[in-house]
Design a protein around this motif. Structure first.
Motif, PDB file in Angstrom:
ATOM      1  N   THR A 114      14.101   0.455 -22.715  1.00 18.13           N
ATOM      2  CA  THR A 114      14.185  -0.776 -23.492  1.00 18.13           C
ATOM      3  C   THR A 114      12.838  -1.492 -23.510  1.00 18.13           C
TER       4      THR A 114
ATOM      5  N   THR B 186      20.448   5.643 -14.047  1.00 18.57           N
ATOM      6  CA  THR B 186      20.548   5.593 -15.510  1.00 18.57           C
ATOM      7  C   THR B 186      20.204   4.209 -16.021  1.00 18.57           C
ATOM      8  N   ARG B 187      20.678   3.170 -15.306  1.00 17.43           N
ATOM      9  CA  ARG B 187      20.395   1.793 -15.710  1.00 17.43           C
ATOM     10  C   ARG B 187      18.894   1.516 -15.664  1.00 17.43           C
TER      11      ARG B 187
ATOM     12  N   LEU C 150      17.320   3.251 -18.589  1.00 19.62           N
ATOM     13  CA  LEU C 150      17.600   2.516 -19.825  1.00 19.62           C
ATOM     14  C   LEU C 150      16.744   1.256 -19.924  1.00 19.62           C
ATOM     15  N   GLU C 151      16.584   0.565 -18.782  1.00 17.18           N
ATOM     16  CA  GLU C 151      15.750  -0.635 -18.789  1.00 17.18           C
ATOM     17  C   GLU C 151      14.303  -0.284 -19.099  1.00 17.18           C
TER      18      GLU C 151
ATOM     19  N   LEU D 139      24.486   5.931 -11.729  1.00 16.30           N
ATOM     20  CA  LEU D 139      24.546   4.832 -12.693  1.00 16.30           C
ATOM     21  C   LEU D 139      23.342   3.911 -12.535  1.00 16.30           C
ATOM     22  N   ASP D 140      22.956   3.643 -11.275  1.00 17.14           N
ATOM     23  CA  ASP D 140      21.779   2.804 -11.044  1.00 17.14           C
ATOM     24  C   ASP D 140      20.536   3.455 -11.619  1.00 17.14           C
TER      25      ASP D 140
END
Length: 294
Positions: free
Chosen positions: A144, A136-137, A140-141, A133-134
C-alpha cells in the motif's frame, strides 16, 4: 471328695471361659484395628483420587484459558470431571465404590490425553495462521505504501490499478476525426472539419476483476459545458451522471484497447475550444483528459 472334684471342675471351666473371653477381646481388638487401618487406607486412596481429579480439572482450566475461542470438547470434559468430583465427595468410602471411581478416572485420563494433544495441535495451527496473517498484513501495508508513492508521483498508473478490485483505464485520449465514406479516419484539430470525436483508452489488466461483460461510461464535454453524444442520465445512489456513450465490452482479465465515437448534438458543428473527456466506472471517475479544437 465330691466337693473337691466339683470345685476343680468349676475352676477349669472358669479358666477356659476366661481364656475364651480374653481371646475374643484380642480378636475383637485386632479386627477393629484392621478395620480402622482399612478405613484409613480407603480414605487416603479416596483423597488421592480426589487430588488426581482436581489436578485434571486444573489442566483443563489452563487449556481452556489458553484458547481465545472456546473449545466445546474441553468444556464438556471439564464439566464431566467436576460432576465426578462432586459425586466422589458424597460417595461411600468402600473398596467397590473407590474402584469404580478409579476406573472412571483412568478413562477420563485417556480422554484428556487425546483432547489436550488435539488442543495443542490446534494452538500450533492457530499460532501459525496468526503469524501468517501478520506477515500478510505487513506485506499488504508495504504494498500500500508503495502504491501510494506511485500515485503521488503519477507514474506507472496501470501497475497501481492492478491492486484494486475495480476496472480502471489508462492512456485516455480524445481528438477530432474526419470520417471518409470508405471508413478511413483522419485526425484533425480544425473544429469545422470534425465529423466525430474519437475517444480511445486502455482498460488496465486486473486479475481481481471478474471476467465477462463490463461497461464504462464515457463523457465528452464541449467548451460550452454541454455533454455531447446521447447526453442521457444514470443514477448511482444520490449521484446523477450525464454520459455521452456507454462503452460495453467483454473483459478477460487482460489489457484491452477500446475506442468509441461521440457525435455532436443534432447536426450542429463542433465548437472551437477546449474539450474534456471523462471515463466513469459507475459513479467513480477513473480517467480524465483534455484536447483542443481550433
Amino acid at each position: 471328695m465330691e466337693n473337691s472334684k466339683t470345685s476343680t471342675g468349676l475352676k477349669v471351666a472358669l479358666g477356659i471361659a476366661l481364656v475364651l473371653f480374653l481371646g475374643t477381646l484380642f480378636y475383637t481388638f485386632n479386627l477393629k484395628s484392621e478395620s480402622d487401618k482399612n478405613n484409613k487406607e480407603l480414605t487416603e486412596q479416596k483423597q488421592l483420587v480426589m487430588n488426581d481429579l482436581n489436578a485434571m480439572a486444573k489442566q483443563y482450566d489452563e487449556a481452556i484459558g489458553e484458547n481465545e475461542v472456546a473449545n466445546n470438547n474441553l468444556i464438556e470434559a471439564r464439566t464431566r470431571i467436576q460432576g465426578l468430583i462432586d459425586s466422589l465427595k458424597i460417595s461411600e468410602t468402600n473398596v467397590k465404590s473407590l474402584w469404580r471411581y478409579k476406573q472412571k478416572y483412568a478413562s477420563l485420563q485417556k480422554e484428556m490425553d487425546i483432547l489436550l494433544a488435539q488442543n495443542d495441535s490446534l494452538r500450533v495451527e492457530n499460532s501459525y495462521l496468526a503469524t501468517s496473517l501478520d506477515s500478510t498484513r505487513v506485506r499488504l501495508e508495504e504494498r500500500t505504501m508503495f502504491t501510494d508513492s506511485l500515485l503521488v508521483q503519477n507514474t506507472a498508473l496501470a501497475e497501481v490499478v492492478e491492486n484494486a478490485a475495480v476496472l480502471n483505464t489508462v492512456g485516455l485520449k480524445g481528438f477530432g476525426v474526419i470520417e471518409r465514406t470508405s471508413g478511413k479516419l483522419i485526425p484533425t484539430e480544425r473544429a469545422s472539419r470534425v465529423d466525430k470525436i474519437r475517444v480511445c483508452f486502455t482498460v488496465a489488466k486486473n486479475a481481481l476483476v471478474q471476467a465477462g461483460d463490463q461497461e464504462l461510461y464515457v463523457q465528452v464535454i464541449d467548451p460550452k459545458n454541454n455533454t455531447l453524444g446521447s447526453n442521457e442520465q444514470v443514477q448511482f445512489g444520490e449521484k446523477t451522471l450525464n454520459y455521452s456513450i456507454i462503452s460495453k465490452f467483454n473483459y478477460e482479465n487482460g489489457s484491452l484497447n477500446i475506442c468509441e465515437f461521440v457525435a455532436s448534438k443534432g447536426k450542429e458543428s463542433f465548437e472551437k475550444g477546449r474539450y474534456t473527456v471523462n471515463v466513469f466506472n459507475e459513479k467513480d471517475l477513473v480517467s480524465s483528459s483534455e484536447f483542443t479544437l481550433k
